[in-house]
Design an enzyme around this catalytic site. Sequence first.
Site, PDB file in Angstrom:
ATOM      1  N   SER A  25      11.758 -19.261  53.952  1.00 22.71           N
ATOM      2  CA  SER A  25      12.435 -18.298  53.541  1.00 22.71           C
ATOM      3  C   SER A  25      12.063 -17.370  54.776  1.00 22.71           C
ATOM      4  O   SER A  25      11.509 -16.547  55.406  1.00 22.71           O
ATOM      5  CB  SER A  25      11.131 -18.151  52.615  1.00 22.71           C
ATOM      6  OG  SER A  25      10.356 -17.836  52.615  1.00 22.71           O
ATOM      7  N   ASP A  26      12.492 -15.804  53.671  1.00 19.27           N
ATOM      8  CA  ASP A  26      12.072 -14.736  54.244  1.00 19.27           C
ATOM      9  C   ASP A  26      11.114 -14.068  53.504  1.00 19.27           C
ATOM     10  O   ASP A  26      11.076 -14.794  52.998  1.00 19.27           O
ATOM     11  CB  ASP A  26      13.489 -13.720  54.204  1.00 19.27           C
ATOM     12  CG  ASP A  26      13.830 -12.865  55.192  1.00 19.27           C
ATOM     13  OD1 ASP A  26      12.706 -11.829  55.584  1.00 19.27           O
ATOM     14  OD2 ASP A  26      14.650 -12.332  54.748  1.00 19.27           O
ATOM     15  N   TYR A  27      10.648 -13.138  54.146  1.00 19.24           N
ATOM     16  CA  TYR A  27       9.526 -12.381  53.985  1.00 19.24           C
ATOM     17  C   TYR A  27       9.804 -12.375  52.214  1.00 19.24           C
ATOM     18  O   TYR A  27       9.727 -11.398  51.655  1.00 19.24           O
ATOM     19  CB  TYR A  27       9.477 -10.877  54.448  1.00 19.24           C
ATOM     20  CG  TYR A  27       7.764 -10.830  54.545  1.00 19.24           C
ATOM     21  CD1 TYR A  27       7.124 -10.680  55.409  1.00 19.24           C
ATOM     22  CD2 TYR A  27       7.726 -10.284  53.629  1.00 19.24           C
ATOM     23  CE1 TYR A  27       5.808  -9.998  55.254  1.00 19.24           C
ATOM     24  CE2 TYR A  27       6.138  -9.307  53.920  1.00 19.24           C
ATOM     25  CZ  TYR A  27       5.216  -9.432  55.084  1.00 19.24           C
ATOM     26  OH  TYR A  27       4.022  -8.560  54.747  1.00 19.24           O
ATOM     27  N   GLY A  38      10.028 -14.051  49.564  1.00 18.80           N
ATOM     28  CA  GLY A  38      11.840 -14.506  49.550  1.00 18.80           C
ATOM     29  C   GLY A  38      11.582 -15.441  48.612  1.00 18.80           C
ATOM     30  O   GLY A  38      12.400 -15.751  47.293  1.00 18.80           O
TER      31      GLY A  38
END
Length: 761
Positions: free
Chosen positions: A287-289, A291
Amino acid sequence: MKYTSILTCLLGCVSLGYAQNKMPQAEEKKMQVFISNLMGKMTVDEKIGQLNLPSVGFDVTGPILSQGVDEKIEKGLVGGVFNTYTPQAVRKLQDIAVKQSRLKIPLLFGYDVVHGHKTIFPIPLGLSCTWDMSLIEKSARIAAKEASADGLSWTFSPMVDITRDPRWGRMSEGSGEDPYLGSLIAKAMVKGYQTNSLTRKDAILACVKHFALYGAAESGRDYNTTDMSLNRMYNEYLPPYRAAVNAGVASVMSSFNDINGVPATANKWLLTDVLRKQWGFSGFVVSDYTGINELVPHGLGNLQQVSVLALKAGVDMDMVGEGFLTTLKQSLNEKKISIADIDRACRRILEAKYKLGLFSDPYKYINEQRAATEILTPQNRADARMIAERSLVLLKNDKQVLPLKKSARIALIGPLADNRRDMIGNWSAAGDWQKAVSILEGLKNVAPQLDITYAKGANLVDDPLILKQINHNGADIVPDKRSPEELIRDAVSATKKADVAVVVLGESALMGGEATSRTSLDLLPNQKELLKAVTATGKPVVLVLMNSRPLTLEWEDANVSAILETWFAGTEAGNAIANVLTGNYNPSGKLTATFPHNVGQIPIYYNHKNTGRPYSGDLMDKYKSRYIDSPNEPLYPFGYGLSYTTFIYSPVTLSAATLTGTQTLQASVTVTNTGNFDGEEVVQLYIRDMVGSITRPVKELKGFEKIFLKKGESRKVTFNISVNDLKFYNNSLNYVAEPGDFKIFIGTNSRDVQEASFTLK
């Protein structure tokens, strides 16, 4: 360097024999046996722990452990660490994992190595303007060598989002608006980071991001909704991601935006059906930060519910949010997920560690000797300077004001002229701006005979609202105590005594990148007032721009003598810019993003489609697709960039008027250097499908070749065109070429071209 007939290889098939880092069958079997045996010993908690990626910052003495992270590592509840580097800091955490945890599973160490680690290269948008895949790959190779010497095994790069809206600050991190060029760059970056073997000590995992469509956020506002048709996705936005997958990228990062009403991080169609089933991706998804946590405000449920959605969609690792760590076991007990869901994600993380060789040598990337000798070396800086020179784009040069005469008296003006802080741009996470070279320093280095008078002329940012925001994020701008009028008065005085004024203006580095969307792309008002005052002296004015995205430069184009776009050129920015300004290097960069006249034209891009009422340029022709207060055409088109010399193109010649089956058609032009300088030119090939089952773009880049010609020299450039170059995804998502008429365009940019026609039988 020729790049033709490649896009089909990048897009048209799932399995491409050249994909990097594909393990031999025997080694693959050995890996699976090892991981199966290891997973047989793991508890559910330890399996979930492999899916956890916390962020751990550090100071000069080593890591500052976030609350409880050391205990979690010891308990096997961490799979990797984000934001820790240097051999000393990495060793401290790896020691806990392999000496104190029960199963001694090593950690991954990831970091944002986006356009260099310690040696910083131009921002990715600037790198793309080189149109040189060998140099782009070299920049990633150097970055991987430095990062791996500094304890890192994983980079969150390349960012390959197609972007047609420069209001979006993250345009700086990508390669512009074109899927063909973006696909080639994606492949080059993956190869540079990972090489052909992840077992090498200087190879690191690449992570293609942000999957998918993040660059199409509505209004150019970061994290915003994305909505588009499937044929647009497949033809215009997905190709660079797929090119990275076909090149063997080890990991993929999901994007923040939603797609068809489902955020990417919970989008099973995207992360499983497209990425894995259609494209054959076998690495892991992160995932992104935070996310996963952000699926809650998207409206998909509480943290436990959205963690289930993300895992089932195909996310394998949770960056920072710890939703997986804190909720998946409960969901397993409640039968909302199965142990197979957890095992699948855990196996993918362990496979990445195995492929890197971390189970054989957990300390592979911990070598103080390498860190001392392979980072920010003189050779790395020399390469950074050379690459930066080739990223600069000459936008205007009336009366050959440039290159500067070495005997000239120069008024060097502007808040970015004697500035190191902003040279390395945004997303230069480990870069040390104090090691960068300013333009004033660069001019003194490369042309010490120049008579230079420096005047600041204006603050970089006067607007208190913008200043407060970017200083909060680390811009470090200290306003000059002198009044704006006094600063301008000094600049005008210096200009009147000079032969030419070089005015260096643009954005702070922290005005680009994540969460830096803008509604105005003009130069800031205080900078524009300075430029107008200097121009009013009547002296020739060279505008040197530093910025993260295309700006609106209508007044500047009409009033200054020359404009040089330098983006943020990295550690060696000052030396590279000085070499171009003084003629030691003849600029060859070409734009990869269209420059609008004004923000009202956005989104604007070269490969648009016609309407049923296309505008031909007649102002009195009312009922056509046009503005009444602005031209349709951009200020500077895609592929545009001037040289100190001039290039003339012959008409296009074709080897045949028709193309059939497996035949190849040759399209040729002769390019002649008719000016007074040796120089490089990017010869660009575009094709238009005149009639299709779905509407087709007015032009599509299908090839280019970068050539060097001495003054007076001519060269014939030939592009080979096959039926594969004519394929596209139709509304059934079949990849097809349809018989009919086509136009070929070859020229110096997407606007200034020679034409020819042929028919596909």
